[in-house]
Design an enzyme around this catalytic site. Structure first.
Site, PDB file in Angstrom:
ATOM      1  N   HIS A 268      -2.081   4.731  -5.539  1.00 44.54           N
ATOM      2  CA  HIS A 268      -2.908   5.083  -4.379  1.00 44.54           C
ATOM      3  C   HIS A 268      -2.539   6.507  -3.946  1.00 44.54           C
ATOM      4  CE1 HIS A 268      -5.313   4.646  -0.875  1.00 44.54           C
ATOM      5  NE2 HIS A 268      -4.512   3.946  -0.110  1.00 44.54           N
ATOM      6  N   HIS A 307     -10.890   5.417 -10.558  1.00 42.90           N
ATOM      7  CA  HIS A 307     -10.958   4.954  -9.172  1.00 42.90           C
ATOM      8  C   HIS A 307     -11.571   3.569  -9.145  1.00 42.90           C
ATOM      9  CE1 HIS A 307     -11.801   4.961  -4.869  1.00 42.90           C
ATOM     10  NE2 HIS A 307     -10.920   5.927  -4.794  1.00 42.90           N
ATOM     11  N   ASP A 363      -7.127  13.080  -5.954  1.00 46.11           N
ATOM     12  CA  ASP A 363      -5.745  13.511  -6.126  1.00 46.11           C
ATOM     13  C   ASP A 363      -5.536  14.462  -7.293  1.00 46.11           C
ATOM     14  OD1 ASP A 363      -4.552  12.209  -4.010  1.00 46.11           O
ATOM     15  OD2 ASP A 363      -4.580  10.302  -5.072  1.00 46.11           O
TER      16      ASP A 363
HETATM   17  N1  ACO Z   1      -5.792   6.646 -17.296  1.00 42.88           N
HETATM   18  C1  ACO Z   1      -6.044   5.901 -18.404  1.00 42.88           C
HETATM   19  N2  ACO Z   1      -6.694   4.730 -18.393  1.00 42.88           N
HETATM   20  C2  ACO Z   1      -7.142   4.291 -17.214  1.00 42.88           C
HETATM   21  C3  ACO Z   1      -6.929   5.000 -16.013  1.00 42.88           C
HETATM   22  C4  ACO Z   1      -6.241   6.225 -16.098  1.00 42.88           C
HETATM   23  N3  ACO Z   1      -6.011   6.964 -15.014  1.00 42.88           N
HETATM   24  N4  ACO Z   1      -7.466   4.317 -14.993  1.00 42.88           N
HETATM   25  C5  ACO Z   1      -8.005   3.225 -15.514  1.00 42.88           C
HETATM   26  N5  ACO Z   1      -7.804   3.202 -16.858  1.00 42.88           N
HETATM   27  C6  ACO Z   1      -8.290   2.187 -17.808  1.00 42.88           C
HETATM   28  C7  ACO Z   1      -7.442   0.934 -17.764  1.00 42.88           C
HETATM   29  O1  ACO Z   1      -6.378   0.978 -18.670  1.00 42.88           O
HETATM   30  C8  ACO Z   1      -8.475  -0.117 -18.117  1.00 42.88           C
HETATM   31  O2  ACO Z   1      -8.686  -0.054 -19.493  1.00 42.88           O
HETATM   32  P1  ACO Z   1      -8.956  -1.422 -20.322  1.00 42.88           P
HETATM   33  O3  ACO Z   1     -10.277  -1.941 -19.814  1.00 42.88           O
HETATM   34  O4  ACO Z   1      -8.981  -0.996 -21.756  1.00 42.88           O
HETATM   35  O5  ACO Z   1      -7.815  -2.350 -20.009  1.00 42.88           O
HETATM   36  C9  ACO Z   1      -9.754   0.384 -17.443  1.00 42.88           C
HETATM   37  O6  ACO Z   1      -9.602   1.814 -17.378  1.00 42.88           O
HETATM   38  C10 ACO Z   1      -9.957  -0.166 -16.040  1.00 42.88           C
HETATM   39  O7  ACO Z   1      -8.796   0.098 -15.272  1.00 42.88           O
HETATM   40  P2  ACO Z   1      -8.281  -0.834 -14.096  1.00 42.88           P
HETATM   41  O8  ACO Z   1      -6.839  -0.543 -13.866  1.00 42.88           O
HETATM   42  O9  ACO Z   1      -8.657  -2.261 -14.355  1.00 42.88           O
HETATM   43  O10 ACO Z   1      -9.178  -0.321 -12.909  1.00 42.88           O
HETATM   44  P3  ACO Z   1      -8.829  -0.357 -11.386  1.00 42.88           P
HETATM   45  O11 ACO Z   1     -10.098  -0.243 -10.661  1.00 42.88           O
HETATM   46  O12 ACO Z   1      -7.946  -1.515 -11.052  1.00 42.88           O
HETATM   47  O13 ACO Z   1      -7.955   0.977 -11.243  1.00 42.88           O
HETATM   48  C11 ACO Z   1      -6.957   2.902 -10.394  1.00 42.88           C
HETATM   49  C12 ACO Z   1      -8.199   1.996 -10.375  1.00 42.88           C
HETATM   50  C13 ACO Z   1      -5.733   2.107  -9.961  1.00 42.88           C
HETATM   51  C14 ACO Z   1      -7.181   4.039  -9.420  1.00 42.88           C
HETATM   52  C15 ACO Z   1      -6.772   3.455 -11.832  1.00 42.88           C
HETATM   53  O14 ACO Z   1      -7.904   4.166 -12.251  1.00 42.88           O
HETATM   54  C16 ACO Z   1      -5.514   4.312 -11.969  1.00 42.88           C
HETATM   55  O15 ACO Z   1      -4.419   3.779 -12.152  1.00 42.88           O
HETATM   56  N6  ACO Z   1      -5.666   5.678 -11.883  1.00 42.88           N
HETATM   57  C17 ACO Z   1      -4.511   6.553 -11.944  1.00 42.88           C
HETATM   58  C18 ACO Z   1      -3.830   6.598 -10.597  1.00 42.88           C
HETATM   59  C19 ACO Z   1      -4.619   7.367  -9.581  1.00 42.88           C
HETATM   60  O16 ACO Z   1      -5.078   8.489  -9.833  1.00 42.88           O
HETATM   61  N7  ACO Z   1      -4.741   6.789  -8.389  1.00 42.88           N
HETATM   62  C20 ACO Z   1      -5.414   7.440  -7.271  1.00 42.88           C
HETATM   63  C21 ACO Z   1      -6.707   6.776  -6.943  1.00 42.88           C
HETATM   64  S1  ACO Z   1      -7.496   7.656  -5.645  1.00 42.88           S
HETATM   65  C22 ACO Z   1      -6.671   7.163  -4.287  1.00 42.88           C
HETATM   66  O17 ACO Z   1      -6.142   6.111  -4.147  1.00 42.88           O
HETATM   67  C23 ACO Z   1      -6.579   8.117  -3.226  1.00 42.88           C
END
Ligand code: ACO
Length: 431
Positions: A268, A307, A363
């Protein structure tokens, strides 16, 4: 049969039920009438991480993640970033309408005149180690503020709510700046109420021996826009924490400490810090393809990408990219920017990211700006927390005023052991 209903048939019993649809949703409690037998508790919905569950009605922030739309009270984020100020935007977030000149003056005066901290707060900030993570110190200090303002327990009194909003919005930049100065061993710089909200924050961060600190207008404005972009974001993890903790009717300082703790995590608000650590680790643009390959092989995430709600370019990231150029004209170009641009270029062309709809989020670029302003990466989530304080509080008040809100207490699907008798120690065997 009316059109706005859902008819479901329980194949266990053959019974059909008609469930009303309101605002595009069914009320999960209506599922409880669906029972397989007389003593059955009734059907529940299972939704870990709230992927498809609305926890409240809200009139504050609207997001359409598929097309990349973000609006506060109906106003597009791009217009607010261009035309408004952080304090004006927070007035809008709290009140639902843009202020008149007199209303804005009153609002700003009240926030700017609640910036001082009780001197004892300095003492416990002093108690933290010099290398304590600023978010840990911030979260603890916010929680401690609750003990200084016992009147904040009157959570349903609008006057008390207003007072705590002024106090929290006024004091959080001061706590944040003191936390920073403590970490680098500088004496605390006191607030200067003649300055703007972000000008004063820069003053408390960077004032040295000069009698009056003059913030650089470009940096002051850039920070103000960054604060606008971070002010609210509907039911994100930390706002949900604010509402969740607040639903037990605790005081706003305790609830806000919970929200800030939720923000701290790397998935987050801690992501901006992780982006900078990631860029530094990559080190140069020629290492980007190998890094992307590693991400695709599951060796970590591309921080600042993806996201829960946006399945398109985060509109805040677009605005931030523009501000970054203005800031770099003053501070000099951040050498990590080239790595970020190369990561974005390659990721946006790569099937892995395209298929999963992973785009840069707020971010991805914000940390580069904060770093160019001279802030250490560990302070980045703290800056996010300052800006999001307005959203947390507005959502907290909205929750308190909502007659449908109750103590947040989810159900669970119990999959553990059935009842069994206690086994005395001398009759137990190792598993
Ligand atoms: N890098 C690589 N792969 C990713 C990323 C990423 N940043 N984000 C998601 N994925 C992939 C996952 O591995 C998953 O792949 P799969 O279907 O093969 O298993 C798919 O995309 C879906 O990801 P989930 O984790 O299920 O999606 P969720 O909606 O739960 O995640 C999150 C959202 C937590 C923001 C995620 O995209 C992430 O971890 N991003 C990196 C951290 C980040 O930048 N967070 C800030 C968000 S903005 C904020 O809070 C202010």
């Amino acid at each position: 049969m009316t059109a706005d209903t859902l008819t479901v048939t329980d194949n266990r019993t053959g019974t059909s039920y008609e469930i009303p649809i309101e605002n595009g949703a069914i009320n999960a409690s209506h599922l409880r009438q669906i029972k397989a037998s007389e003593g059955d508790f009734g059907l529940m919905s299972y939704d870990p991480g709230f992927l498809n569950t609305a926890s409240c009605h809200s009139r504050i922030t609207y997001i359409d993640g598929d097309v990349g739309i973000l609006r506060y009270r109906g106003y597009p984020i791009e217009q607010l970033a261009e035309e408004s100020t952080y304090l004006e935007t927070t007035y809008l977030i709290f009140h639902g309408e843009l202020p008149t000149a007199a209303e804005l003056e009153d609002w700003s005066w009240n926030i700017n005149h609640h910036t001082l901290l009780h001197e004892n707060i300095k003492k416990f900030i002093d108690g933290f180690k010099y290398d304590a993570h600023p978010m840990g110190t911030l979260v603890s200090s916010i929680a401690a503020l609750s003990t200084f303002y016992p009147d904040s327990k009157n959570i349903f009194d609008p006057e008390s709510q207003r007072k705590q909003v002024f106090r929290l919005m006024g004091k959080i930049p001061t706590v944040a700046a003191f936390v920073y100065r403590h970490a680098i061993g500088l004496p605390y710089a006191y607030p200067d109420n003649d300055l703007s909200y972000t000008g004063n924050f820069l003053n408390m961060l960077y004032k040295m021996t000069e009698l009056k600190y003059s913030p650089d207008p470009v940096l002051e404005k850039a920070l103000d826009v960054l604060f606008i972009l971070h002010a609210d974001h509907e039911q994100n993890c930390s706002t949900n924490a604010m509402r969740n903790v607040g639903s037990s009717q605790t005081d706003p300082y305790s609830a806000l400490a919970g929200a800030a703790a939720a923000l701290y995590g790397p998935l987050h608000g801690g992501a901006n810090e992780m982006v900078l650590r990631m860029l530094a680790e990559i080190g140069s643009t020629d290492k980007v393809p190998a890094f992307i390959k590693g991400v695709k092989a599951g060796e970590g995430r591309l921080m600042g990408f993806g996201h829960r709600v946006y399945k398109n370019y985060d509109p805040r990231a677009k605005v931030i990219k523009r501000i970054a150029d203005q800031v770099f004209e003053v501070t000099g170009r951040n050498p990590l920017l080239d790595i970020a641009l190369e990561l974005e270029r390659i990721a946006l062309e790569d099937d892995y990211f395209i298929q999963r709809k992973l785009y840069p989020n707020v971010d991805f670029y914000s940390g580069l700006i904060y770093q160019s302003m001279g802030l250490p990466v560990s302070m980045f989530p703290v800056l996010f927390a300052i800006a999001r304080t307005s959203g947390w509080l507005a959502q907290w008040i909205e929750m308190l005023e909502d007659p449908e809100q109750k103590l947040a207490r989810p159900r669970q699907l119990y999959l553990g052991s059935d009842v069994r008798d206690y086994v005395p120690m001398n009759r137990r065997q190792a598993a």
